[in-house]
Motif scaffolding. Structure first.
Motif, short mmCIF file in Angstrom:
data_model
loop_
_atom_site.label_atom_id
_atom_site.label_comp_id
_atom_site.label_asym_id
_atom_site.label_seq_id
_atom_site.Cartn_x
_atom_site.Cartn_y
_atom_site.Cartn_z
N GLN A 483 5.96 -0.62 8.64
CA GLN A 483 4.67 0.05 8.73
C GLN A 483 3.89 -0.08 7.43
N THR A 484 2.59 -0.21 7.57
CA THR A 484 1.70 -0.22 6.41
C THR A 484 1.43 1.22 6.01
N VAL A 485 1.61 1.53 4.74
CA VAL A 485 1.47 2.90 4.25
C VAL A 485 0.39 2.93 3.18
N ILE A 486 -0.58 3.84 3.36
CA ILE A 486 -1.65 4.04 2.38
C ILE A 486 -1.61 5.52 1.98
N VAL A 487 -1.42 5.77 0.69
CA VAL A 487 -1.26 7.14 0.20
C VAL A 487 -2.35 7.45 -0.81
N ILE A 488 -3.05 8.55 -0.59
CA ILE A 488 -3.98 9.10 -1.58
C ILE A 488 -3.23 10.20 -2.31
N THR A 489 -3.13 10.11 -3.61
CA THR A 489 -2.35 11.12 -4.32
C THR A 489 -2.79 11.26 -5.76
N HIS A 490 -2.54 12.47 -6.30
CA HIS A 490 -2.66 12.71 -7.74
C HIS A 490 -1.28 12.81 -8.38
N CYS A 491 -0.25 12.65 -7.57
CA CYS A 491 1.13 12.76 -8.04
C CYS A 491 1.54 11.40 -8.61
N THR A 492 1.37 11.24 -9.91
CA THR A 492 1.51 9.91 -10.51
C THR A 492 2.94 9.39 -10.48
N TRP A 493 3.95 10.27 -10.58
CA TRP A 493 5.32 9.76 -10.53
C TRP A 493 5.61 9.16 -9.15
N ALA A 494 5.06 9.78 -8.10
CA ALA A 494 5.27 9.26 -6.76
C ALA A 494 4.54 7.94 -6.57
N ALA A 495 3.31 7.86 -7.08
CA ALA A 495 2.54 6.62 -6.99
C ALA A 495 3.26 5.49 -7.71
N ALA A 496 3.74 5.77 -8.92
CA ALA A 496 4.39 4.73 -9.72
C ALA A 496 5.70 4.26 -9.10
N GLU A 497 6.45 5.18 -8.56
CA GLU A 497 7.81 4.85 -8.11
C GLU A 497 7.85 4.21 -6.74
N TYR A 498 6.88 4.51 -5.89
CA TYR A 498 7.00 4.09 -4.49
C TYR A 498 5.98 3.03 -4.05
N ALA A 499 4.78 3.04 -4.60
CA ALA A 499 3.76 2.10 -4.13
C ALA A 499 3.91 0.73 -4.79
N HIS A 500 3.41 -0.30 -4.09
CA HIS A 500 3.40 -1.66 -4.64
C HIS A 500 2.07 -1.97 -5.33
N ARG A 501 1.03 -1.39 -4.81
CA ARG A 501 -0.32 -1.77 -5.23
C ARG A 501 -1.18 -0.53 -5.35
N ALA A 502 -2.11 -0.54 -6.30
CA ALA A 502 -2.96 0.62 -6.54
C ALA A 502 -4.43 0.24 -6.43
N LEU A 503 -5.19 1.07 -5.71
CA LEU A 503 -6.65 0.98 -5.68
C LEU A 503 -7.17 2.13 -6.52
N LEU A 504 -7.97 1.83 -7.51
CA LEU A 504 -8.47 2.85 -8.43
C LEU A 504 -9.97 3.01 -8.25
N LEU A 505 -10.39 4.22 -7.85
CA LEU A 505 -11.80 4.51 -7.62
C LEU A 505 -12.38 5.34 -8.76
N ASP A 506 -13.65 5.08 -9.04
CA ASP A 506 -14.37 5.85 -10.05
C ASP A 506 -15.82 5.99 -9.59
N GLU A 507 -16.24 7.21 -9.31
CA GLU A 507 -17.60 7.51 -8.84
C GLU A 507 -17.98 6.62 -7.65
N GLY A 508 -17.05 6.48 -6.71
CA GLY A 508 -17.31 5.76 -5.47
C GLY A 508 -17.14 4.26 -5.55
N ALA A 509 -16.89 3.72 -6.74
CA ALA A 509 -16.73 2.26 -6.90
C ALA A 509 -15.25 1.92 -7.08
N LEU A 510 -14.84 0.79 -6.52
CA LEU A 510 -13.48 0.30 -6.69
C LEU A 510 -13.43 -0.49 -7.99
N ILE A 511 -12.80 0.10 -9.01
CA ILE A 511 -12.82 -0.53 -10.33
C ILE A 511 -11.53 -1.29 -10.63
N ALA A 512 -10.51 -1.09 -9.81
CA ALA A 512 -9.26 -1.85 -10.01
C ALA A 512 -8.52 -1.95 -8.70
#
Length: 566
Positions: A483-512
């Motif tokens: 299954q494809t999993v997309i997680v929105i989170t502020h829990c950085t340890w979970a993001a770092a440990e489990y996700a493969h790729r990160a989308l970083l938003l800033d004021e509505g723009a995708l900056i990374a």
């Protein structure tokens, strides 16, 4: 504030009825200006204790109550909540339940108006409270249009404005971004220095290190009351109490060290002095591994979106592709557009301009019902999607609307119950469960539809530390199952440990749009958006300029001079 012999059992039918007391003979002393952390498993009694301390129990909650609460030498138990609101301010776990006004400014002023305060004094306090939580520029906004983290900060401002002598905050950071959490930490430190007494119920062990003392509850009883480092430095005891141990405490345990500071900078110095370093070959093998993915399943091209009645864009020319089998995390500050982006993926929102395709088809050509078997969505607040009178009916609703047979519906319900460890809860009323339990019910209702893509908006909200780990392990298993999993989170340890790729938003723009290791390895990028790398990552970057994302990775890569083992 003192509490003596607090016990409480909820009345049957009142919401959380149980044969055992929710609190059982709990006593505590909170010194003036003291900062105390309250920890324990979900259901351990933390919220019940908080409600006892601000008078909601027993004044407004039916049940069997015993004990007393004293503030400034005066007994407050049993008095009307409004009589003690100027002395004991409380932020509820369900902070949205505290919001009732039509704009931000009036929300903060509401309690002051009811206290008969002069207009000039009200304006001064409203301005101070909004400035304190960083919402001054949103004073005219309707609270309903704010992000979850902004709503949480608004509820906090309304609690701070009356300037009580005691503050009881029940999970005040659940929806805050890392910058917001740092702001709150500074706020509570300043309030403590001003003589305000604070009790904060939270699950993040690293945040608890800043407290003067820590209290841990288990099954309604107090099991620990002492210095935070005494408990947090003992991983086994933490786990017994439902506390996720700090990463550096776990690292000390895994490396077999007698002692290791719980701060990354100090821990790096101790490891260097002890002859520890990072093995370059092991690190190269670790970072060479790339997960395999399938064909594109979600595509966004130049997507912009503005909410009705506003001119500001919540999304600005966002383009991205997500392939089958990916585990993607969406990061960004409160109000950066994360939830707005996610709600375009299953047709809940329609872009103002641009194109969104799911399974190769424009979402404008598909209904929400068409998209449901492809993209499942778990809301940030589980109460926004729960409405049935039993867990079974809640889980069966989606599959039935897919026109499945009752046999297939029952099989899917059993599948989702087992995955989320809710078997045996089929006849329970979801609305009498704790927030963390309702979160699992909402997740199970999504899983029962067996979508190809699962979008989770803050899946760890309301869960204790060990449940957060369990939830993320479940997502990993689902992802490893295809299954494809997309997680929105502020829990950085979970993001770092489990996700493969990160989308970083800033004021509505995708900056990374990069691998997670790159996002947490670039200090400038993190600083721009207020992200804070997990402690284990900060430790290893100081130790050898390498970006490791978990305790497991650190154990694999760390070597001691003259030793061939770990």
């Amino acid at each position: 504030m003192q509490a003596r012999g607090l016990s409480f059992t909820y009345r049957a039918g009142s919401g959380t009825a149980s044969e055992r007391p929710a609190l059982n003979d709990v006593s505590l002393d909170l010194p003036a200006g003291g900062l105390t952390w309250l920890m324990g498993r979900t259901g351990a009694g933390k919220s019940t204790l908080c409600l006892c301390l601000n008078g909601v129990i027993p004044a407004m909650q039916p049940g069997e109550f015993a004990g007393e609460v004293v503030v400034g030498g005066e007994r407050i138990s049993g008095r009307h909540v409004y009589e003690i609101a100027d002395r004991v301010g409380a932020l509820f776990q369900d902070f949205e339940a505290q919001l009732l006004a039509s704009d931000v400014e009036r929300e903060v002023a509401f309690g002051l108006e009811n206290a008969g305060m002069s207009r000039d004094e009200m304006r001064r306090r409203v301005d101070e409270a909004l400035e304190l939580v960083g919402l001054s520029d949103l004073r005219d906004r309707d609270p309903a249009t704010l992000s979850g983290g902004q709503k949480q900060r608004l509820a906090l401002a309304a609690v701070l404005a009356p300037q009580p002598s005691v503050l009881v905050l029940d999970e005040p950071t659940t929806d805050l971004d890392p910058r917001g959490k740092r702001l709150l930490t500074q706020i509570v430190r300043n309030l403590s220095q001003q003589g305000i007494t604070l009790l904060i119920a939270e699950h993040d062990a690293n945040d608890a290190l800043a407290a003067d003392s820590l209290i841990a509850l288990h099954d309604g009883e107090k099991r620990f009351d002492g210095p935070p480092r005494e408990l947090l430095g003992d991983p086994d005891r933490c786990r017994d109490l439902g506390v996720l141990p700090p990463q550096l405490s776990e690292l000390r345990e895994r490396l077999g060290l007698a002692d290791l500071p719980l701060e990354p900078e100090a821990a790096a110095r101790v490891l260097e002095d002890g002859g520890w370093s990072l093995d370059a070959d092991e690190y190269a093998r670790l970072t060479d591994h790339m997960p395999s993915v399938g064909a594109p399943i979600i595509e966004m091209e130049d997507v912009s979106f503005a909410y009705p009645g506003t001119e500001d864009l919540a999304l600005r020319d966002v383009s991205l592709t997500i392939s089958e089998g990916e585990f993607v995390v969406v990061l960004g500050e409160n109000g950066s557009g994360k939830s707005t982006l996610a709600r375009h993926l299953n047709g809940l929102l329609t872009c103002t301009s641009g194109v969104v395709r799911v399974g190769g088809r424009d979402t404008l050509e598909q209904t929400v019902r068409d998209l449901a078997p492809r993209v499942g969505y778990l809301f940030q607040n589980p109460d926004h999607q729960i409405f049935s009178s039993s867990v079974r009916e809640e889980l069966a609703f989606g599959p039935r609307n897919l026109d499945l047979s009752e046999k297939e519906v029952a099989e899917r319900v059993d599948y989702a119950l087992e995955l989320t460890e809710l078997s045996g809860w089929e006849e329970r009323d979801p609305f009498v469960l704790t927030k963390g339990e309702r979160q699992r019910v909402a997740l199970a209702s999504v899983l029962a539809c067996r979508p190809r893509v699962i979008v989770f908006d803050e899946p760890t909200t309301g869960l204790d530390g060990l449940q957060q780990r369990t939830m993320m392990e479940l997502l990993r298993r689902l992802n490893e199952g295809g299954q494809t999993v997309i997680v929105i989170t502020h829990c950085t340890w979970a993001a770092a440990e489990y996700a493969h790729r990160a989308l970083l938003l800033d004021e509505g723009a995708l900056i990374a749009d990069r691998p997670v290791r790159e996002v947490f390895g670039e200090d400038e990028l993190a600083a721009r958006t207020g992200q804070v790398a997990p402690p284990i990552t900060r430790l290893t970057r100081r130790l050898g300029a390498k970006t490791l994302l978990s305790v497991e990775e650190a154990v694999l890569c760390l070597r001691r001079d003259g030793a061939d083992g770990r």
